[in-house]
Design a protein around this motif. Structure first.
Motif, PDB file in Angstrom:
ATOM      1  N   VAL A  80       0.840  -1.207   0.000  1.00 43.30           N
ATOM      2  CA  VAL A  80       0.000   0.000   0.000  1.00 43.30           C
ATOM      3  C   VAL A  80       0.871   1.251   0.000  1.00 43.30           C
ATOM      4  N   LYS A  81       1.931   1.228   0.806  1.00 44.51           N
ATOM      5  CA  LYS A  81       2.823   2.379   0.919  1.00 44.51           C
ATOM      6  C   LYS A  81       3.500   2.688  -0.413  1.00 44.51           C
ATOM      7  N   VAL A  82       4.025   1.663  -1.082  1.00 38.40           N
ATOM      8  CA  VAL A  82       4.700   1.873  -2.363  1.00 38.40           C
ATOM      9  C   VAL A  82       3.711   2.387  -3.408  1.00 38.40           C
ATOM     10  N   GLY A  83       2.527   1.777  -3.454  1.00 36.13           N
ATOM     11  CA  GLY A  83       1.512   2.253  -4.393  1.00 36.13           C
ATOM     12  C   GLY A  83       1.109   3.680  -4.118  1.00 36.13           C
ATOM     13  N   GLY A  84       0.925   4.027  -2.842  1.00 34.34           N
ATOM     14  CA  GLY A  84       0.558   5.385  -2.492  1.00 34.34           C
ATOM     15  C   GLY A  84       1.649   6.381  -2.811  1.00 34.34           C
ATOM     16  N   GLY A  85       2.904   6.009  -2.533  1.00 34.47           N
ATOM     17  CA  GLY A  85       4.017   6.908  -2.833  1.00 34.47           C
ATOM     18  C   GLY A  85       4.152   7.179  -4.316  1.00 34.47           C
ATOM     19  N   LEU A  86       4.042   6.136  -5.123  1.00 31.69           N
ATOM     20  CA  LEU A  86       4.132   6.307  -6.574  1.00 31.69           C
ATOM     21  C   LEU A  86       2.971   7.130  -7.104  1.00 31.69           C
ATOM     22  N   TYR A  87       1.783   6.930  -6.533  1.00 33.19           N
ATOM     23  CA  TYR A  87       0.625   7.697  -6.986  1.00 33.19           C
ATOM     24  C   TYR A  87       0.789   9.175  -6.638  1.00 33.19           C
ATOM     25  N   LEU A  88       1.319   9.479  -5.464  1.00 35.17           N
ATOM     26  CA  LEU A  88       1.560  10.869  -5.101  1.00 35.17           C
ATOM     27  C   LEU A  88       2.609  11.506  -6.005  1.00 35.17           C
ATOM     28  N   PHE A 200       2.931  17.237  -3.092  1.00 35.94           N
ATOM     29  CA  PHE A 200       2.703  15.851  -3.494  1.00 35.94           C
ATOM     30  C   PHE A 200       4.026  15.099  -3.629  1.00 35.94           C
ATOM     31  N   GLY A 201       5.036  15.775  -4.208  1.00 28.28           N
ATOM     32  CA  GLY A 201       6.330  15.127  -4.376  1.00 28.28           C
ATOM     33  C   GLY A 201       6.977  14.796  -3.046  1.00 28.28           C
ATOM     34  N   ALA A 202       6.951  15.756  -2.114  1.00 31.01           N
ATOM     35  CA  ALA A 202       7.544  15.532  -0.793  1.00 31.01           C
ATOM     36  C   ALA A 202       6.794  14.434  -0.048  1.00 31.01           C
ATOM     37  N   ALA A 203       5.459  14.450  -0.145  1.00 32.19           N
ATOM     38  CA  ALA A 203       4.661  13.419   0.533  1.00 32.19           C
ATOM     39  C   ALA A 203       4.930  12.045  -0.067  1.00 32.19           C
ATOM     40  N   GLY A 204       5.055  11.990  -1.399  1.00 34.48           N
ATOM     41  CA  GLY A 204       5.330  10.712  -2.053  1.00 34.48           C
ATOM     42  C   GLY A 204       6.684  10.153  -1.673  1.00 34.48           C
ATOM     43  N   LEU A 205       7.711  11.016  -1.687  1.00 34.65           N
ATOM     44  CA  LEU A 205       9.055  10.560  -1.324  1.00 34.65           C
ATOM     45  C   LEU A 205       9.121  10.152   0.144  1.00 34.65           C
ATOM     46  N   LYS A 206       8.439  10.913   0.997  1.00 33.62           N
ATOM     47  CA  LYS A 206       8.428  10.564   2.416  1.00 33.62           C
ATOM     48  C   LYS A 206       7.756   9.217   2.635  1.00 33.62           C
ATOM     49  N   LEU A 207       6.677   8.979   1.886  1.00 32.68           N
ATOM     50  CA  LEU A 207       5.958   7.708   2.027  1.00 32.68           C
ATOM     51  C   LEU A 207       6.821   6.548   1.552  1.00 32.68           C
ATOM     52  N   LEU A 208       7.539   6.749   0.458  1.00 33.31           N
ATOM     53  CA  LEU A 208       8.358   5.677  -0.094  1.00 33.31           C
ATOM     54  C   LEU A 208       9.585   5.369   0.765  1.00 33.31           C
ATOM     55  N   THR A 209      10.094   6.368   1.475  1.00 32.34           N
ATOM     56  CA  THR A 209      11.323   6.177   2.236  1.00 32.34           C
ATOM     57  C   THR A 209      11.093   5.987   3.734  1.00 32.34           C
ATOM     58  N   SER A 210       9.831   6.143   4.175  1.00 28.81           N
ATOM     59  CA  SER A 210       9.559   6.043   5.609  1.00 28.81           C
ATOM     60  C   SER A 210       9.410   4.591   6.036  1.00 28.81           C
TER      61      SER A 210
END
Length: 212
Positions: A80-88, A200-210
């Motif tokens: 879910v996290k990877v999908g959400g990060g890529l979508y953001l 959106f970019g910051a949120a996506g990167l944070k989600l992918l790396t958190s």
């Protein structure tokens, strides 16, 4: 009435927790704001309806233990996290492309039924791919339910939060598709879209790396 009054404080706590989570700025709220200003009321309401539906789906999953199951198996939340990060990141790309474009479509134009569906599905996607919703709903259900709570309390939490979600997300859509907000968007479109791209970019990167 005695039984209702017994569990009323639990419902109030659950509703309050949901309102705090819903009113807090996040990807879904920002998407509603930006879409409403850029594409008009109909698009904003369509996206808000998608977010409301996904919130309702998460509430059902939480109430019947599915989100707790997801949380217990880390790989599902990672997916879910990877999908959400890529979508953001995709939303960030879309906003950046809009910010770099010199021309812009009329903000108040009425989208077609096909576009309505697209915005609706975008609303569903932006919230269903947010792993924070899993933990938020686990907390809400945990706050609102006791071991001895009857089944009607569960459905009261789900139904009440569904109504609150429609009201809150609908309010954002209506408020940000008003004439003053559309004029504000038109006068500062590039800055607004650029800000959204950064968010959106910051949120996506944070989600992918958190870490979950």
């Amino acid at each position: 009435m005695t039984e209702i009054s017994q569990f009323l404080p639990d419902l109030i706590i659950a509703y309050s927790a949901y309102l705090i989570a819903t009113l807090s700025p996040g990807p879904a709220v920002l998407a509603i704001m930006g879409t409403s200003m850029a594409r008009g009321r109909r698009a904003g309401v369509s996206l808000a309806a998608g977010v409301s539906l996904s919130s309702f789906i998460w509430s059902l999953l939480a109430a019947f233990g599915v989100t707790a199951f997801l949380a217990a198996f880390g790989w599902t939340l990672v997916a879910v996290k990877v999908g959400g990060g890529l979508y953001l990141l995709w939303l960030a790309y879309k906003s950046l492309r809009s910010a770099l474009r010199k021309d812009t479509a009329a903000a108040g134009s009425m989208p077609s039924a096909q576009k309505d569906r697209r915005f609706f599905l975008r609303g569903v996607a932006v919230h269903m791919t947010n792993p924070k919703a899993v933990f938020a709903w686990i907390a809400i259900i945990s706050l609102g339910l006791r071991p001895e709570s009857p089944l009607w309390v569960t459905f009261a939490i789900i139904g009440g939060c569904a109504v609150l979600g429609i009201l809150v997300f609908g309010f954002y859509a209506l408020a940000f598709s008003s004439a003053p907000m559309i004029r504000l968007y038109q006068s500062g479109r590039r800055l607004i879209e650029g800000t959204m791209a950064v968010f959106f970019g910051a949120a996506g990167l944070k989600l992918l790396t958190s870490r979950l």
